[in-house]
Design an enzyme around this catalytic site. Structure first.
Site, PDB file in Angstrom:
ATOM      1  N   HIS A 219       1.588   5.367  -2.114  1.00 21.89           N
ATOM      2  CA  HIS A 219       1.112   6.450  -3.000  1.00 21.89           C
ATOM      3  C   HIS A 219       2.321   7.054  -3.708  1.00 21.89           C
ATOM      4  CE1 HIS A 219      -3.076   6.637  -1.466  1.00 21.89           C
ATOM      5  NE2 HIS A 219      -2.496   6.055  -0.443  1.00 21.89           N
TER       6      HIS A 219
ATOM      7  N   HIS B  17      -9.335   2.052  -0.096  1.00 20.07           N
ATOM      8  CA  HIS B  17      -9.191   2.740   1.176  1.00 20.07           C
ATOM      9  C   HIS B  17     -10.561   2.612   1.843  1.00 20.07           C
ATOM     10  CE1 HIS B  17      -5.643   4.395  -0.679  1.00 20.07           C
ATOM     11  NE2 HIS B  17      -5.336   5.048   0.422  1.00 20.07           N
TER      12      HIS B  17
ATOM     13  N   GLN C   7      -9.433   9.648  -5.149  1.00 19.13           N
ATOM     14  CA  GLN C   7      -9.130  10.309  -3.867  1.00 19.13           C
ATOM     15  C   GLN C   7     -10.268  11.205  -3.361  1.00 19.13           C
ATOM     16  OE1 GLN C   7      -5.664  11.032  -1.810  1.00 19.13           O
ATOM     17  NE2 GLN C   7      -7.562  11.235  -0.624  1.00 19.13           N
TER      18      GLN C   7
ATOM     19  N   GLU D 227     -11.179   4.486   6.681  1.00 18.18           N
ATOM     20  CA  GLU D 227     -10.007   5.161   7.269  1.00 18.18           C
ATOM     21  C   GLU D 227     -10.541   6.314   8.112  1.00 18.18           C
ATOM     22  OE1 GLU D 227      -7.101   6.728   4.539  1.00 18.18           O
ATOM     23  OE2 GLU D 227      -5.635   7.103   6.123  1.00 18.18           O
TER      24      GLU D 227
ATOM     25  N   HIS E 110       0.848  -1.213   0.000  1.00 18.18           N
ATOM     26  CA  HIS E 110       0.000   0.000   0.000  1.00 18.18           C
ATOM     27  C   HIS E 110       0.874   1.251   0.000  1.00 18.18           C
ATOM     28  CE1 HIS E 110      -3.902   2.099   0.945  1.00 18.18           C
ATOM     29  NE2 HIS E 110      -3.004   3.060   1.086  1.00 18.18           N
TER      30      HIS E 110
ATOM     31  N   ASP F 137       2.445   3.261   2.859  1.00 13.21           N
ATOM     32  CA  ASP F 137       1.462   4.303   2.546  1.00 13.21           C
ATOM     33  C   ASP F 137       2.116   5.597   2.037  1.00 13.21           C
ATOM     34  OD1 ASP F 137      -1.079   5.320   2.205  1.00 13.21           O
ATOM     35  OD2 ASP F 137      -1.560   5.490   4.325  1.00 13.21           O
TER      36      ASP F 137
HETATM   37 FE   FE2 Z   1      -3.343   5.196   1.343  1.00 12.07          FE
END
Ligand code: FE2
Length: 426
Positions: A59, A210, A152, A213, A57, A309
């Protein structure tokens, strides 16, 4: 005749003084004192020899952008999302590529040779998608890079996310993403999961959302994710990332939820470094830890991996993409300090991450790819304690990174001596 033999290796499963013979980029034989010759040999001298680290995971579109256009002052998730929106209009394909490639070099040096990266598709230009598709191609000899189409700003909340997600998949992005807890309502969150899982089923793709969260104990989208996974026969192809609301959920409800997740063969990715700093920001004292219930998920037979992440981006200013940092933090947060639990934390950044990504031929058995990292430590427990030097990083039988052993010399009472941090207990 082999291409390479690694001698006297200690394996993560506890086997010691094992030889690994490699030919044509594959592991051919694993055993004690292999009687054969090779073009080259590495004497591992009892050092831990593992399949490479896996970051399931990440970005990569935002990484190493720290300070652009400014630093996240509050350190919160929401300021991070706002900051990313400020940065997006100024992004270029070249700048994203440059940062991502720099990150890949760090990853290789740390022995991480597989990465699943989410890529934000809420930008009509899809610059990050184009940039990371090029990075995936350029790094293919060294890193298995999987891309997730990540809305996102919300799949239903962002006006062009639906169209852009399909465009990203058409361009060759590997996995369907989502962010149900960020949609406008719980109901829209549910709808987004249904629609996104249907897209994955139609296209034969994996899903990684996701999910939840949040510190809201009533954020229960993972239940819908498990339901849709079974309904569409996507068992084993779906991952719930973060799942931080599970930390705060009612215990009785979790006792119902875990079997539902197990029945759907859901994978879970926790992100310890990020969860511990971003969650519970509204708490005074006592402050919750925020990470999902890792030991209980493992106990229920669910595959749990740890992801990094973020590295030096709008959400997190620290990191060098070392998966041992991640596992070290994860086992502390989850109080996984039993001997077997520390070993599980190592597995969470190796084998379990490979399961999330569905990597073929991952491991140290005959027939597996000769992708290997040798660390200056005798066991997986010592690796987590010391986070030591990666002596060799090997991809398809070729050394692609090498670092000399580190030693520190003390000069005490007029005498020189080495410091040995190693421990033979495990
Ligand atoms: Fe993430």
């Amino acid at each position: 005749m082999f291409d390479l033999i690694i001698r006297k290796a200690n394996l993560p499963d506890g086997r010691k003084n094992i030889d690994i013979a490699i030919r044509d980029g594959q592991i051919v034989e694993v055993g004690a004192a292999i009687k054969a010759q090779a073009v080259s040999e590495i004497d591992a001298q009892g050092c831990l020899t593992s399949p490479p680290f896996v970051d399931s995971h990440f970005h990569m579109d935002a990484t190493l952008s720290l300070g652009q256009p400014r630093i996240n002052q509050s350190g919160t998730l929401l300021e991070g999302i706002a900051l990313w929106s400020e940065l997006k209009p100024d992004l270029t394909v070249e700048a994203i590529k440059e940062r991502a490639l720099a990150l890949c070099r760090w990853s290789i040096a740390r022995g991480t040779l597989a990465i699943r990266s989410h890529v934000d598709i809420c930008d009509d230009r899809l610059l990050a998608v184009d940039a990371l598709l090029e990075v995936r191609k350029q790094m293919r000899p060294y890193i298995d890079l999987q891309l997730v189409a990540f809305p996102q700003d919300g799949y239903l909340r962002d006006p062009s996310a639906k169209k852009n997600l399909q465009r990203a998949l058409d361009k060759g992005v590997d996995v369907v993403g989502g962010i149900p807890h960020f949609e406008r309502t719980m109901d829209e969150g549910r709808q987004s999961i249904r629609q996104l899982c249907e897209i994955a089923a139609q296209r034969g793709l994996r899903v990684d959302m996701h999910c939840d969260e949040s510190d809201d104990p009533l954020s229960r989208h993972v239940e819908t994710l498990a339901f849709e996974t079974r309904r569409l026969a996507l068992n084993g192809y779906v991952t719930g990332s973060h799942l931080t609301s599970m930390h705060s959920m009612d215990n009785y409800y979790v006792s119902k939820l875990l079997p539902l997740m197990r029945d759907a063969d859901l994978h879970v990715v926790a992100n310890p470094l990020i969860n511990i700093v971003l969650q519970a920001r509204h708490d005074h004292y006592p402050k919750r830890r925020g990470m999902t219930r890792v030991p209980e998920l493992l106990e229920a037979g669910i595959n749990v991996a740890f992801g990094h992440d973020c590295v030096m981006d709008p959400w997190y200013s620290l990191g060098s993409h070392d998966m041992l940092d991640v596992a070290h933090m994860g086992l502390h947060i989850a109080q996984m300090t039993g001997v077997d639990q520390i070993k599980q934390a190592f597995t969470a950044v190796t084998t379990n991450g490979a399961n999330v990504m569905g990597l073929d031929n991952y491991g140290l058995e005959p027939g597996c790819n000769a992708d290997i990292v040798i660390l200056q430590a005798g066991s997986s427990i010592d690796a987590l304690r010391l986070r030591p030097t990666r002596l060799y990083v090997i991809r398809r039988g070729q050394i692609i990174a090498q670092t000399p052993k580190t030693t520190t010399q003390l000069q005490l009472d007029g005498k020189e001596s080495d410091v040995q941090f190693t421990c033979d207990l495990f």
